[in-house]
Design a protein around this motif. Structure first.
Motif, PDB file in Angstrom:
ATOM      1  N   ASP A   1       0.697  -1.354  -0.108  1.00 30.36           N
ATOM      2  CA  ASP A   1       0.011  -0.059   0.083  1.00 30.36           C
ATOM      3  C   ASP A   1       0.759   1.396   0.263  1.00 30.36           C
ATOM      4  O   ASP A   1       0.351   2.280  -0.434  1.00 30.36           O
ATOM      5  CB  ASP A   1      -0.996   0.063   1.248  1.00 30.36           C
ATOM      6  CG  ASP A   1      -2.173  -1.044   0.852  1.00 30.36           C
ATOM      7  OD1 ASP A   1      -2.278  -1.306  -0.172  1.00 30.36           O
ATOM      8  OD2 ASP A   1      -2.945  -1.143   1.872  1.00 30.36           O
ATOM      9  N   PHE A   2       2.118   1.067   0.522  1.00 28.37           N
ATOM     10  CA  PHE A   2       2.849   2.163   0.843  1.00 28.37           C
ATOM     11  C   PHE A   2       3.983   2.450  -0.266  1.00 28.37           C
ATOM     12  O   PHE A   2       4.801   3.247  -0.398  1.00 28.37           O
ATOM     13  CB  PHE A   2       3.400   2.421   2.032  1.00 28.37           C
ATOM     14  CG  PHE A   2       2.364   3.137   3.311  1.00 28.37           C
ATOM     15  CD1 PHE A   2       2.116   4.457   3.035  1.00 28.37           C
ATOM     16  CD2 PHE A   2       1.674   2.251   3.900  1.00 28.37           C
ATOM     17  CE1 PHE A   2       1.255   4.836   4.059  1.00 28.37           C
ATOM     18  CE2 PHE A   2       0.991   2.673   4.829  1.00 28.37           C
ATOM     19  CZ  PHE A   2       0.525   4.005   5.004  1.00 28.37           C
TER      20      PHE A   2
ATOM     21  N   PHE B   1       7.714   7.836  -4.386  1.00 30.62           N
ATOM     22  CA  PHE B   1       7.584   9.147  -4.705  1.00 30.62           C
ATOM     23  C   PHE B   1       8.618   9.915  -3.676  1.00 30.62           C
ATOM     24  O   PHE B   1       9.539  10.753  -4.047  1.00 30.62           O
ATOM     25  CB  PHE B   1       6.428   9.640  -4.424  1.00 30.62           C
ATOM     26  CG  PHE B   1       6.139  11.171  -4.519  1.00 30.62           C
ATOM     27  CD1 PHE B   1       5.825  11.619  -5.701  1.00 30.62           C
ATOM     28  CD2 PHE B   1       6.356  11.933  -3.463  1.00 30.62           C
ATOM     29  CE1 PHE B   1       5.595  13.000  -5.660  1.00 30.62           C
ATOM     30  CE2 PHE B   1       5.845  13.282  -3.199  1.00 30.62           C
ATOM     31  CZ  PHE B   1       5.538  14.058  -4.472  1.00 30.62           C
ATOM     32  N   PHE B   2       8.663   9.473  -2.414  1.00 26.69           N
ATOM     33  CA  PHE B   2       9.564  10.101  -1.442  1.00 26.69           C
ATOM     34  C   PHE B   2      10.906   9.710  -1.787  1.00 26.69           C
ATOM     35  O   PHE B   2      11.678  10.878  -1.840  1.00 26.69           O
ATOM     36  CB  PHE B   2       9.176   9.391  -0.128  1.00 26.69           C
ATOM     37  CG  PHE B   2       9.880  10.028   0.974  1.00 26.69           C
ATOM     38  CD1 PHE B   2       9.528  11.220   1.713  1.00 26.69           C
ATOM     39  CD2 PHE B   2      11.004   9.294   1.631  1.00 26.69           C
ATOM     40  CE1 PHE B   2      10.285  11.605   2.723  1.00 26.69           C
ATOM     41  CE2 PHE B   2      11.767   9.758   2.588  1.00 26.69           C
ATOM     42  CZ  PHE B   2      11.465  11.015   3.286  1.00 26.69           C
ATOM     43  N   ALA B   3      11.328   8.976  -2.122  1.00 22.25           N
ATOM     44  CA  ALA B   3      12.807   8.357  -2.587  1.00 22.25           C
ATOM     45  C   ALA B   3      13.050   9.373  -3.432  1.00 22.25           C
ATOM     46  O   ALA B   3      14.297   9.778  -3.506  1.00 22.25           O
ATOM     47  CB  ALA B   3      13.033   6.914  -2.801  1.00 22.25           C
ATOM     48  N   VAL B   4      12.459   9.268  -4.765  1.00 27.33           N
ATOM     49  CA  VAL B   4      12.873  10.061  -5.675  1.00 27.33           C
ATOM     50  C   VAL B   4      12.823  11.553  -5.463  1.00 27.33           C
ATOM     51  O   VAL B   4      13.833  12.131  -6.029  1.00 27.33           O
ATOM     52  CB  VAL B   4      11.744   9.874  -6.985  1.00 27.33           C
ATOM     53  CG1 VAL B   4      12.441  10.719  -8.215  1.00 27.33           C
ATOM     54  CG2 VAL B   4      12.154   8.362  -7.572  1.00 27.33           C
ATOM     55  N   TYR B   5      11.955  12.112  -4.952  1.00 27.57           N
ATOM     56  CA  TYR B   5      11.913  13.470  -4.378  1.00 27.57           C
ATOM     57  C   TYR B   5      13.368  13.770  -3.689  1.00 27.57           C
ATOM     58  O   TYR B   5      13.784  14.605  -4.087  1.00 27.57           O
ATOM     59  CB  TYR B   5      10.798  13.816  -3.645  1.00 27.57           C
ATOM     60  CG  TYR B   5      10.879  15.365  -3.464  1.00 27.57           C
ATOM     61  CD1 TYR B   5      10.454  16.441  -4.305  1.00 27.57           C
ATOM     62  CD2 TYR B   5      11.276  15.752  -2.324  1.00 27.57           C
ATOM     63  CE1 TYR B   5      10.644  17.746  -4.035  1.00 27.57           C
ATOM     64  CE2 TYR B   5      11.467  17.143  -1.945  1.00 27.57           C
ATOM     65  CZ  TYR B   5      11.077  17.925  -2.828  1.00 27.57           C
ATOM     66  OH  TYR B   5      11.283  19.199  -2.412  1.00 27.57           O
ATOM     67  N   HIS B   6      13.697  12.962  -2.660  1.00 26.51           N
ATOM     68  CA  HIS B   6      14.546  13.389  -1.718  1.00 26.51           C
ATOM     69  C   HIS B   6      16.003  13.000  -2.288  1.00 26.51           C
ATOM     70  O   HIS B   6      16.924  13.657  -2.128  1.00 26.51           O
ATOM     71  CB  HIS B   6      14.500  12.558  -0.513  1.00 26.51           C
ATOM     72  CG  HIS B   6      13.735  13.209   0.689  1.00 26.51           C
ATOM     73  ND1 HIS B   6      14.034  14.283   1.212  1.00 26.51           N
ATOM     74  CD2 HIS B   6      12.425  13.116   0.716  1.00 26.51           C
ATOM     75  CE1 HIS B   6      13.259  14.876   1.862  1.00 26.51           C
ATOM     76  NE2 HIS B   6      11.858  13.956   1.791  1.00 26.51           N
ATOM     77  N   TYR B   7      16.141  12.369  -3.358  1.00 28.30           N
ATOM     78  CA  TYR B   7      17.333  12.037  -4.199  1.00 28.30           C
ATOM     79  C   TYR B   7      17.398  13.134  -5.292  1.00 28.30           C
ATOM     80  O   TYR B   7      18.799  13.653  -5.321  1.00 28.30           O
ATOM     81  CB  TYR B   7      17.223  10.860  -5.010  1.00 28.30           C
ATOM     82  CG  TYR B   7      18.439  10.529  -5.655  1.00 28.30           C
ATOM     83  CD1 TYR B   7      19.834  10.223  -4.977  1.00 28.30           C
ATOM     84  CD2 TYR B   7      18.596  10.523  -7.013  1.00 28.30           C
ATOM     85  CE1 TYR B   7      20.871   9.778  -5.745  1.00 28.30           C
ATOM     86  CE2 TYR B   7      19.783  10.264  -7.695  1.00 28.30           C
ATOM     87  CZ  TYR B   7      20.833   9.986  -7.254  1.00 28.30           C
ATOM     88  OH  TYR B   7      21.997   9.858  -7.767  1.00 28.30           O
TER      89      TYR B   7
ATOM     90  N   LEU C   1       5.852   8.287  -9.769  1.00 26.55           N
ATOM     91  CA  LEU C   1       4.682   7.720  -9.090  1.00 26.55           C
ATOM     92  C   LEU C   1       3.838   7.200  -9.837  1.00 26.55           C
ATOM     93  O   LEU C   1       2.887   6.157  -9.476  1.00 26.55           O
ATOM     94  CB  LEU C   1       4.096   9.042  -8.296  1.00 26.55           C
ATOM     95  CG  LEU C   1       2.856   8.718  -7.504  1.00 26.55           C
ATOM     96  CD1 LEU C   1       3.117   7.812  -6.294  1.00 26.55           C
ATOM     97  CD2 LEU C   1       2.286  10.239  -6.798  1.00 26.55           C
ATOM     98  N   ILE C   2       3.121   7.719 -11.020  1.00 27.15           N
ATOM     99  CA  ILE C   2       2.096   7.290 -11.919  1.00 27.15           C
ATOM    100  C   ILE C   2       2.503   5.682 -12.252  1.00 27.15           C
ATOM    101  O   ILE C   2       1.660   4.819 -11.763  1.00 27.15           O
ATOM    102  CB  ILE C   2       2.064   8.068 -13.133  1.00 27.15           C
ATOM    103  CG1 ILE C   2       1.588   9.619 -12.390  1.00 27.15           C
ATOM    104  CG2 ILE C   2       0.835   7.408 -13.947  1.00 27.15           C
ATOM    105  CD1 ILE C   2       1.448  10.439 -13.560  1.00 27.15           C
TER     106      ILE C   2
ATOM    107  N   LYS D   1       3.508  14.461   3.860  1.00 28.65           N
ATOM    108  CA  LYS D   1       2.966  13.508   3.073  1.00 28.65           C
ATOM    109  C   LYS D   1       3.347  12.085   3.535  1.00 28.65           C
ATOM    110  O   LYS D   1       2.417  11.146   3.633  1.00 28.65           O
ATOM    111  CB  LYS D   1       3.015  13.481   1.718  1.00 28.65           C
ATOM    112  CG  LYS D   1       1.987  12.580   0.598  1.00 28.65           C
ATOM    113  CD  LYS D   1       2.056  12.926  -0.559  1.00 28.65           C
ATOM    114  CE  LYS D   1       1.366  12.208  -1.588  1.00 28.65           C
ATOM    115  NZ  LYS D   1       0.611  11.024  -0.789  1.00 28.65           N
ATOM    116  N   LEU D   2       4.456  11.580   3.658  1.00 24.39           N
ATOM    117  CA  LEU D   2       4.858  10.259   4.019  1.00 24.39           C
ATOM    118  C   LEU D   2       4.643  10.076   5.488  1.00 24.39           C
ATOM    119  O   LEU D   2       3.990   9.401   5.773  1.00 24.39           O
ATOM    120  CB  LEU D   2       6.068   9.987   3.698  1.00 24.39           C
ATOM    121  CG  LEU D   2       6.643   8.698   3.987  1.00 24.39           C
ATOM    122  CD1 LEU D   2       5.709   7.496   3.441  1.00 24.39           C
ATOM    123  CD2 LEU D   2       8.069   8.339   3.602  1.00 24.39           C
TER     124      LEU D   2
END
Length: 182
Positions: free
Chosen positions: A6-7, A13-19, A30-31, A151-152
């Motif tokens: 589910d997560f 999304f979180f990992a890609v954004y923070h990288y 994310l899509i 969000k996370l």
């Protein structure tokens, strides 16, 4: 395993954004991550829950708008839209069908009086409305990075606190003979 699945898209999304610090790229990834998630669920169970369908559609529509228009606002609104749709479903269940939505979901596991089911349904409605409003507040008044973290971690944390509080509330109201049978 279900919780991890589910997560999965949110974690990606979180990992890609923070990288990368690029919300458009994180949304673009994310899509397909959400499509993979729903595909795995369907492959394993041969069914897809309504929550996953709603989330997938909103991610495709709002995430697609984010990527195509290069405007992060669309993806930032997605959690609010999801939460408010859930609130509408819980509130609408008072008028559609014979039982509130929470009773339909949990009625096979616990026994409560009808007024308590109505209260519990109202608590979930209020929770979803509040979560949507808090999301708007965070993306409006805090940095992009703070919103991604919220969000996370923030939404997950608030949901866990609410579920624990609900569990404590329920233990006070579950019929004694039901507890003795278990």
């Amino acid at each position: 395993m279900k919780l991890l699945l589910d997560f999965f898209p949110v974690a990606i999304f979180f990992a890609v954004y923070h990288y990368t610090k690029d919300m458009i790229l994180a949304t673009a990834i994310l899509i397909p991550a959400t499509l993979v998630q729903v595909g795995i669920i369907w492959f394993k169970t041969r069914k897809i829950e309504k929550m996953h369908v709603v989330t997938l559609v909103l991610i495709i529509v709002m995430g697609g708008a984010t990527v195509l228009l290069q405007d992060k606002t669309f993806i930032q609104w997605k959690p609010t839209v999801v939460n408010w749709l859930f609130a509408a479903a819980f509130l609408g269940s008072y008028f559609i069908g014979s039982k509130p939505l929470i009773q339909r979901m949990l009625g096979g596991q616990i026994e409560l009086t009808q007024p308590l089911w109505n209260k519990l349904n109202a608590y979930w409605s209020i929770f979803f409305i509040a979560m949507g409003a808090v999301n708007i507040f965070v993306f409006s008044y805090f940095s992009e990075e703070a919103w991604v973290n919220f969000k996370l971690f923030g939404m997950l944390g608030l949901t866990l606190v609410f579920i624990i509080a609900q569990g404590i509330w329920l233990t006070r109201h579950i019929k004694t003979d039901q507890l003795e049978q278990d």
